[in-house]
Design a protein around this motif. Sequence first.
Motif, PDB file in Angstrom:
ATOM      1  N   LEU A  52      -9.828  -1.377  -1.537  1.00  0.00           N
ATOM      2  CA  LEU A  52      -9.406  -2.445  -0.642  1.00  0.00           C
ATOM      3  C   LEU A  52      -9.042  -1.868   0.725  1.00  0.00           C
ATOM      4  O   LEU A  52      -9.430  -2.398   1.772  1.00  0.00           O
ATOM      5  CB  LEU A  52      -8.209  -3.172  -1.242  1.00  0.00           C
ATOM      6  N   PHE A  53      -8.325  -0.761   0.706  1.00  0.00           N
ATOM      7  CA  PHE A  53      -7.894  -0.137   1.950  1.00  0.00           C
ATOM      8  C   PHE A  53      -9.090   0.300   2.783  1.00  0.00           C
ATOM      9  O   PHE A  53      -9.158   0.057   3.985  1.00  0.00           O
ATOM     10  CB  PHE A  53      -7.007   1.071   1.626  1.00  0.00           C
ATOM     11  N   PHE A  54     -10.065   0.909   2.137  1.00  0.00           N
ATOM     12  CA  PHE A  54     -11.254   1.342   2.886  1.00  0.00           C
ATOM     13  C   PHE A  54     -12.049   0.136   3.367  1.00  0.00           C
ATOM     14  O   PHE A  54     -12.539   0.131   4.497  1.00  0.00           O
ATOM     15  CB  PHE A  54     -12.133   2.264   2.026  1.00  0.00           C
ATOM     16  N   TRP A  55     -12.130  -0.894   2.530  1.00  0.00           N
ATOM     17  CA  TRP A  55     -12.859  -2.088   2.956  1.00  0.00           C
ATOM     18  C   TRP A  55     -12.216  -2.704   4.197  1.00  0.00           C
ATOM     19  O   TRP A  55     -12.907  -3.116   5.125  1.00  0.00           O
ATOM     20  CB  TRP A  55     -12.891  -3.110   1.818  1.00  0.00           C
ATOM     21  N   LEU A  56     -10.867  -2.708   4.210  1.00  0.00           N
ATOM     22  CA  LEU A  56     -10.175  -3.231   5.389  1.00  0.00           C
ATOM     23  C   LEU A  56     -10.578  -2.427   6.627  1.00  0.00           C
ATOM     24  O   LEU A  56     -10.877  -2.985   7.672  1.00  0.00           O
ATOM     25  CB  LEU A  56      -8.664  -3.142   5.197  1.00  0.00           C
ATOM     26  N   LEU A  57     -10.586  -1.108   6.461  1.00  0.00           N
ATOM     27  CA  LEU A  57     -10.927  -0.265   7.609  1.00  0.00           C
ATOM     28  C   LEU A  57     -12.368  -0.481   8.074  1.00  0.00           C
ATOM     29  O   LEU A  57     -12.657  -0.369   9.259  1.00  0.00           O
ATOM     30  CB  LEU A  57     -10.710   1.210   7.271  1.00  0.00           C
ATOM     31  N   ARG A 117       0.834   1.422  -6.606  1.00  0.00           N
ATOM     32  CA  ARG A 117      -0.571   1.654  -6.935  1.00  0.00           C
ATOM     33  C   ARG A 117      -1.032   0.453  -7.737  1.00  0.00           C
ATOM     34  O   ARG A 117      -0.356   0.019  -8.664  1.00  0.00           O
ATOM     35  CB  ARG A 117      -0.685   2.928  -7.773  1.00  0.00           C
ATOM     36  N   PHE A 118      -2.127  -0.151  -7.312  1.00  0.00           N
ATOM     37  CA  PHE A 118      -2.587  -1.331  -8.042  1.00  0.00           C
ATOM     38  C   PHE A 118      -4.106  -1.322  -8.114  1.00  0.00           C
ATOM     39  O   PHE A 118      -4.778  -0.504  -7.474  1.00  0.00           O
ATOM     40  CB  PHE A 118      -2.074  -2.625  -7.413  1.00  0.00           C
ATOM     41  N   LEU A 119      -4.610  -2.272  -8.899  1.00  0.00           N
ATOM     42  CA  LEU A 119      -6.037  -2.291  -9.197  1.00  0.00           C
ATOM     43  C   LEU A 119      -6.865  -2.389  -7.907  1.00  0.00           C
ATOM     44  O   LEU A 119      -6.711  -3.328  -7.137  1.00  0.00           O
ATOM     45  CB  LEU A 119      -6.325  -3.497 -10.098  1.00  0.00           C
ATOM     46  N   LYS A 145      -7.377   1.591  -3.392  1.00  0.00           N
ATOM     47  CA  LYS A 145      -8.077   2.490  -2.454  1.00  0.00           C
ATOM     48  C   LYS A 145      -9.299   1.819  -1.867  1.00  0.00           C
ATOM     49  O   LYS A 145      -9.595   1.936  -0.680  1.00  0.00           O
ATOM     50  CB  LYS A 145      -8.475   3.768  -3.164  1.00  0.00           C
ATOM     51  N   PHE A 181       0.825  -1.211   0.000  1.00  0.00           N
ATOM     52  CA  PHE A 181       0.000   0.000   0.000  1.00  0.00           C
ATOM     53  C   PHE A 181       0.860   1.262   0.000  1.00  0.00           C
ATOM     54  O   PHE A 181       0.478   2.281  -0.565  1.00  0.00           O
ATOM     55  CB  PHE A 181      -0.920   0.021   1.219  1.00  0.00           C
TER      56      PHE A 181
END
Lengths: 288, 266
Positions: B99-104, B92-94, B97, B88
């Motif tokens: 994925l990061f928010f989903w993790l949070l 930068r990958f598909l 962003k 992260f």
Amino acid sequence: MNKIVNNKAWWLVLPVFLLVAFSAILPMMTVVNYSVQDIFDQSTRFFVGTDWYKQVLRDPRLHDSLGRQFIFSACVLLIEIPLGIAIALTMPTKGRWASFCLIVMAIPLLIPWNVVGTIWQIFGRADIGLLGWTLNKLGLSYNYASNTMDAWVTVLVMDVWHWTSLVALLCYSGLRAIPDVYYQAARIDRASSWAVFRYIQLPKMKSVLLIAVMLRFMDSFMIYTEPFVLTGGGPGNATTFLSQTLTKMAVGQFDLGPAAAFSLVYFLIILLVSWVFYTAMTHSDKNR
Amino acid sequence: MNLRKLVVLVLYVVFLLVPIYWLLNMSFKSNTEILGGLSLWPHEFTLRNYRVIFTDPSWYEGYLNSLYYVCLNTLISLTVALPAAYAFSRYRFLGDKHLFFWLLTNRMAPPAVFLLPFFQLYSSIGLFDTHIAVALAHCLFNVPLAVWILEGFMSGVPKEIDETAYIDGYSFPKFFVKIFIPLIGSGIGVTAFFCFMFSWVELLLARTLTSVNAKPIVAVMTRTVSASGIDWGVLAAAGVLTILPGMLVIWFVRNHVAKGFALGRV
């Protein structure tokens, strides 16, 4: 920092993705499953579509605890954020006292949540607790187990005791990042201490403050253990917050459908508010 | 430092410490003294309450169970979060962003919602009442947090270091272990602290996923309530003992706490 586009980075993220998906998506799908079915036992279940959703949106019990939940979270934010900032401003910057303060402040954060409830249960009792005993000696009739107002105040004070340190520590670390030059320039300009706070310290604390507000909102909105241990939700339903109502519905009365349906609504509310904070936060990160 | 600030700070510290002192005070009293009236310090100093805990296996095994799954969880969280946080912070990958928010968002899921599904899930794969079940369940909120904190620390390391290492012929795993991890040592310490903290204080999931073999101390504590009333002394002693591991951990990371609480974002 400008990053390189590289889709192979997915390999590095994959373990996290699988692990979290296992604990998040499967249970979440189970909840969704519950919310559209009427379940009697393992084999007898009927598809009921959106009936539960229609029912819970009209259920006064849930509305009451949702309302209480919003009032509670609002009170928590209104007390803890300003208090946390104030405490952070008074903390010494270096030396032995600074580490002493840091350690003392971190203690409440590291106490298991049911023990926090126990501590205040003991502390507030009129017969064996210092707080309850002192208040009653002073002529105030105080009993958190029977008086609604006392119960509310006790739960709030407990939350302030438990979590203000987090806000204070976040702000403190934000303040430490301000270079001394800023303060020197302010002194040359004869800026008042309010001006220093308003135009130097507050803007520099903005990003950590957003984290603090977000964390405090999420956690106070999900509060379960501490009031459960302290007051058991009483007197009456006065301190029964949303998590507790839902757990009672799902585990106590086995009303899985409505509980699941409202759980999803609950989750969506938290998600929505947090998304607003998150967007604000990443936005301010960009403007730094 | 002026006087007014000092007064505010001292008042706050006293406010924090008095309830804890009261618990400590009570843990050294006998039950007759606790119920007999209010005393500001134990008049008949006794270690009986602690003796009860340290001689009864069902009590002290609760502590060992808790420590075991907390450490396991910290280890798992760090192991998976380190490479992910690197991805992260550097690439930068598909869908990164999202994925990061989903993790949070998993940090935001109310545990009360997940109780029953978790119970069913871990029962059906035969992990119910094991330490690993609790450790895995706590990953739900600890892994996202670990990724978040570590990503902040890693972004503070200049990218030129990676590039130089690759030019010098380091492979990615070798570079990561030999150069990168030592560079963010304090970040890892702080992350471990947060994982330990959130896993240690959690009750609801830990209690739901265990019955006998992996029962955590926080669940054992409910035993003090019996037909003959509450054993206040033992309850207080058990409470004091749950505070100790946390204080030990904070002592180790005290010099990094200020930076750590900003989650590497200042």
